[in-house]
Enzyme design. Sequence first.
Site, PDB file in Angstrom:
ATOM      1  N   GLY A 271       0.835  -1.203   0.000  1.00 18.22           N
ATOM      2  CA  GLY A 271       0.000   0.000   0.000  1.00 18.22           C
ATOM      3  C   GLY A 271       0.865   1.247   0.000  1.00 18.22           C
ATOM      4  CB  ALA A 273       5.144   5.795   1.722  1.00 18.30           C
ATOM      5  NE  ARG A 274      -2.406   8.161   4.714  1.00 14.78           N
ATOM      6  CZ  ARG A 274      -3.189   7.594   5.626  1.00 14.78           C
ATOM      7  NH1 ARG A 274      -3.009   7.836   6.907  1.00 14.78           N
ATOM      8  NH2 ARG A 274      -4.149   6.771   5.259  1.00 14.78           N
ATOM      9  CB  VAL A 275      -0.989   2.838   5.349  1.00 13.37           C
ATOM     10  CG1 VAL A 275      -1.424   1.678   6.223  1.00 13.37           C
ATOM     11  CG2 VAL A 275      -2.159   3.793   5.119  1.00 13.37           C
ATOM     12  CD  GLU A 293       6.843  -5.705  -2.105  1.00 13.62           C
ATOM     13  OE1 GLU A 293       6.900  -4.963  -3.103  1.00 13.62           O
ATOM     14  OE2 GLU A 293       7.731  -6.537  -1.843  1.00 13.62           O
ATOM     15  CB  CYS A 328       2.798  -0.216  -7.080  1.00  7.68           C
ATOM     16  SG  CYS A 328       3.020  -1.927  -7.570  1.00  7.68           S
TER      17      CYS A 328
HETATM   18  P1  NAD Z   1      -5.382   0.902   0.577  1.00  5.71           P
HETATM   19  O1  NAD Z   1      -6.135   2.139   0.930  1.00  5.71           O
HETATM   20  O2  NAD Z   1      -6.118  -0.278   0.035  1.00  5.71           O
HETATM   21  O3  NAD Z   1      -4.558   0.491   1.837  1.00  5.71           O
HETATM   22  C1  NAD Z   1      -3.819  -0.701   1.854  1.00  5.71           C
HETATM   23  C2  NAD Z   1      -4.163  -1.438   3.115  1.00  5.71           C
HETATM   24  O4  NAD Z   1      -3.870  -0.640   4.239  1.00  5.71           O
HETATM   25  C3  NAD Z   1      -5.645  -1.809   3.184  1.00  5.71           C
HETATM   26  O5  NAD Z   1      -5.747  -3.161   3.552  1.00  5.71           O
HETATM   27  C4  NAD Z   1      -6.181  -0.875   4.242  1.00  5.71           C
HETATM   28  O6  NAD Z   1      -7.220  -1.447   4.975  1.00  5.71           O
HETATM   29  C5  NAD Z   1      -4.978  -0.612   5.114  1.00  5.71           C
HETATM   30  N1  NAD Z   1      -5.044   0.695   5.745  1.00  5.71           N
HETATM   31  C6  NAD Z   1      -5.428   1.856   5.179  1.00  5.71           C
HETATM   32  N2  NAD Z   1      -5.325   2.867   6.070  1.00  5.71           N
HETATM   33  C7  NAD Z   1      -4.871   2.332   7.221  1.00  5.71           C
HETATM   34  C8  NAD Z   1      -4.571   2.856   8.514  1.00  5.71           C
HETATM   35  N3  NAD Z   1      -4.720   4.138   8.779  1.00  5.71           N
HETATM   36  N4  NAD Z   1      -4.128   2.001   9.453  1.00  5.71           N
HETATM   37  C9  NAD Z   1      -3.966   0.698   9.186  1.00  5.71           C
HETATM   38  N5  NAD Z   1      -4.249   0.144   7.977  1.00  5.71           N
HETATM   39  C10 NAD Z   1      -4.689   0.939   7.020  1.00  5.71           C
HETATM   40  O7  NAD Z   1      -4.288   1.208  -0.481  1.00  5.71           O
HETATM   41  P2  NAD Z   1      -3.527   2.521  -0.772  1.00  5.71           P
HETATM   42  O8  NAD Z   1      -2.706   2.896   0.403  1.00  5.71           O
HETATM   43  O9  NAD Z   1      -4.434   3.503  -1.405  1.00  5.71           O
HETATM   44  O10 NAD Z   1      -2.616   1.877  -1.925  1.00  5.71           O
HETATM   45  C11 NAD Z   1      -2.040   2.631  -2.904  1.00  5.71           C
HETATM   46  C12 NAD Z   1      -0.544   2.607  -2.713  1.00  5.71           C
HETATM   47  O11 NAD Z   1      -0.099   1.272  -2.715  1.00  5.71           O
HETATM   48  C13 NAD Z   1       0.203   3.291  -3.807  1.00  5.71           C
HETATM   49  O12 NAD Z   1       1.214   4.087  -3.242  1.00  5.71           O
HETATM   50  C14 NAD Z   1       0.818   2.158  -4.599  1.00  5.71           C
HETATM   51  O13 NAD Z   1       1.996   2.501  -5.257  1.00  5.71           O
HETATM   52  C15 NAD Z   1       1.044   1.154  -3.516  1.00  5.71           C
HETATM   53  N6  NAD Z   1       1.097  -0.186  -4.067  1.00  5.71           N
HETATM   54  C16 NAD Z   1       2.251  -0.863  -3.964  1.00  5.71           C
HETATM   55  C17 NAD Z   1       2.364  -2.138  -4.511  1.00  5.71           C
HETATM   56  C18 NAD Z   1       3.633  -2.917  -4.430  1.00  5.71           C
HETATM   57  O14 NAD Z   1       3.576  -4.116  -4.678  1.00  5.71           O
HETATM   58  N7  NAD Z   1       4.761  -2.317  -4.123  1.00  5.71           N
HETATM   59  C19 NAD Z   1       1.264  -2.700  -5.150  1.00  5.71           C
HETATM   60  C20 NAD Z   1       0.099  -1.974  -5.220  1.00  5.71           C
HETATM   61  C21 NAD Z   1       0.008  -0.714  -4.669  1.00  5.71           C
END
Ligand code: NAD
Length: 560
Positions: A271, A273-275, A293, A328
């Site tokens: 997901g 970088a913030r989370v 990741e 990503c």
């Molecule tokens: P998202 O909102 O689906 O969050 C990912 C997970 O984190 C979810 O399961 C969600 O429930 C959990 N989450 C969200 N906020 C949270 C919090 N405050 N506390 C605890 N858990 C929390 O996804 P996103 O963050 O919008 O994803 C997009 C990002 O993911 C982009 O930066 C993308 O580049 C990155 N990404 C990376 C890969 C990789 O393989 N490196 C693949 C896909 C996406």
Amino acid sequence: MKGLCIDLFKNYSLGLAGTAGVGTGTRSSRAFTHPFQRRRSNYQNQKHFSSSKLTCSSYSTKPCSATLSAVTAEVEEAKQTFNPEKAGLLVKELRKSFNSGRTKSYEWRRSQLENIAKMLEEKEKEITEALYKDLSKPEIEAFISEIVQARSSCNEALKELKHWMVPQKVSTSITTYPSSAEIVSEPLGVVLVISTWNFPFLLSLDPVIGAISAGNAVVLKPSEIAPATSSLLANLVEEYLDNSAIKVVEGAVPETTALLEQKWDKILYTGSARVGRIVMAAAAKHLTPVILELGGKSPAVVDSDVNLEVAVRRIMAGKWALNNGQACIGVDYIITTKDFAPKLIEALKYGLEQFFGKDPMNSKDISRIVSSTQFTRLAKLLDEDKVSNKIVLGGQMDEKQLKIAPTILLDVPEDAQIMQEEIFGPLMPIVTVEKIEDSFSVINSKPKPLAVYAFTNNEQLKKGFVDNVSSGGMLINDTVLHVSISGLPFGGVGESGMGSYHGKFSFDGFSHKKAVLYRGFAGDSDLRYPPYTPEKQRLFRAVINGDIFTIILALIGWSK
Ligand code: NAD
């Protein structure tokens, strides 16, 4: 009444996120755009976390016909949702299964992987449908980028598992003679996989395949932003896999926060970088290792000596034909020279029309934006004054359908938000430089990206990229395909993540490499034991230095 119910749920979600101390208003309300998810979680809790068979309609009718007190009861019930206590019980249950030793056997791992392979074979249609519901993902795209990838991960694990599990022999030294040594890959224990929404099936299942291959018990938390896929995963895991050791917990921030409070033996998070920072901080409390990741701004650099037609097709495939830029490893922006930019833009315009027709907003071959939150974020990036006048193609938006046309922008100022954050959508800025080598410093001036794509026939330039630009992965003259090579680790560096997986890297990522030295009882030299004498010291030094001549002298008592 419907509005009231939804408001109550929204308020409740904001409150919960507040107490968790990690959610933002936007995130929390996002979580409740899918109330069915919450309903499922409640039901799951009652059923000791097993996934439910509730249909969407059985939930969604409820709040609409409820009285105010029933709604209050519902809110109360929601408060009983998956909480740290229940998360603790879940981990306890899985730890019991892990401690029984069952998951460690080759047979258990193999049987689970075989069941995943069977599931992928039998449920292709359901998976494709869920991905369409969540993202309007075209069937072929869903098949190639999610199902085929998951299948090949699973098949490789099935083929290689026996080899991966074999301890790796290492040579020993004279100080331990006689002895033998090996590295034993042992499962870590109970691990957590938190997944995201853009490739919601693959990015959930792929790490789980690694965790199972390595012999762990595992909890998967799919993304609530892709609710159809999340729900399907819960059902499929229940139907196909050993539920005493492999579970799915659905939900949003509160559920993830409850999970993160537990002690895990490893967490793989995909997901933002913030989370990622939230996950790592939670993991640090238990000294739990993490694989993060994450994403970043992955550029494609285009030199003027390339086969432009092929380069452009590959760039478009790595942007718009890849979940409409919501990937990503998708191309975030292009860097090219000032002189070459007009040619490149013309080629992109022509190529996009070939891919998606004259009216891309109505093309069936392009995914939609996942949610209104993401749509608004992207619209805001484009709305900035210094950005909107840089559009050279596209810019159309349909909020109702959550669609944004492939959009190209030329020479957006560096301080615009679109050049500061990961775009994660169909907007493509083109940055121009005087000489193509200047692209090194453009990329290096930003946080390290997950991928760098360089299109050039110039061998020196290729080497220049490999030597001078740091990124999770790098691909010369194509986009995205490097992740399909299972012999290459997939992961970021710096702001784009830490650790990696895919193929054997997944197995290794979920294993502890235990160092084991075997000795017998022969050859028990006095040398290492007191009383310490000058002779022993001399001999010891000779042994350490590997000085055979002095060793022999010392052994026969002739050393000084
Ligand atoms: P998202 O909102 O689906 O969050 C990912 C997970 O984190 C979810 O399961 C969600 O429930 C959990 N989450 C969200 N906020 C949270 C919090 N405050 N506390 C605890 N858990 C929390 O996804 P996103 O963050 O919008 O994803 C997009 C990002 O993911 C982009 O930066 C993308 O580049 C990155 N990404 C990376 C890969 C990789 O393989 N490196 C693949 C896909 C996406």
